[in-house]
Motif scaffolding. Sequence first.
Motif: not given
Length: 298
Positions: A110-118
Amino acid sequence: MATTARHAATLALAHALSAAERGLPVFPLSPTKLPALRSPHRGQPGHVSCRGECGLPGHGVYDATTDPVAVRALFDAAPWATGYGIACGRPPYHLIGIDLDISGHEPAAGTTPDSVAALQQLAFEHLFTLPETVTVLTPSGGRHIWLRGPANVVVPNSAGRLAPGIDVRGGGGYLVGPGSVATRGAYRLAPGTADLSAPAPCPRALLRLLTPSAHAGHCGHPPHGQSARQGEGLVQFVLASHEGQRNTRLFWAACRAYEHGFGEALADTLVEAALHTGLTEREARATIASARRLTLER
């Protein structure tokens, strides 16, 4: 094992020829994702600066071609190749690759990977939307986003300059083509993008981020409203840090602030944000000082 390797090599050639037919310059890769053919200049004394002018294969991305006869010749010379590279920055698409890496641990459900979020944060800050385009899924869980660049702009390669976990492949770089098999697994087209015939154009705002700014590192200050908007995004980026990435995110945010001319004005706010993530004031100020030195040196 030998049969499997031959099958992978046959598939790699077939995928490479298909890509070349679409206008993408290709060359063979080994299972380590490195160029399959060794340099013909190995063992020669001194540094040999040759990008294929000698006429021999073994120059990595500079071997890339769309000529099917030449593609077959390259793969014949490297029968161990299980993949193929696609040269970026070359006509007709002047391909730009946005490589979203996934850190060693899988993101929680349910969370977004760091690079995608960035990347989403950058899109929010700089007011651009990523278009629907060719996307390749990597064996490690990352993804390569393909974009078309303008003919008159050279996009440099970079690692982590845009944000932690985001690498850029431009002129002189290459992407592993879909259908390639590497040590960790296969590269494949993301669902929904297989029918796209060509990369979508790179949004102008993103292109500005990908190319070196003539004003990077200057001491002037942007308009107050612009500074506040960008500064808020950088602070939020630091506040979203998890253990193991706090210094990296703080360093990146400080570099961007200094590059845009409001590093000094934002430093104390960044320190305060870093304290909320668990860093000490001494650690935070040392990281920001390092970012300031690096930016000024540039």
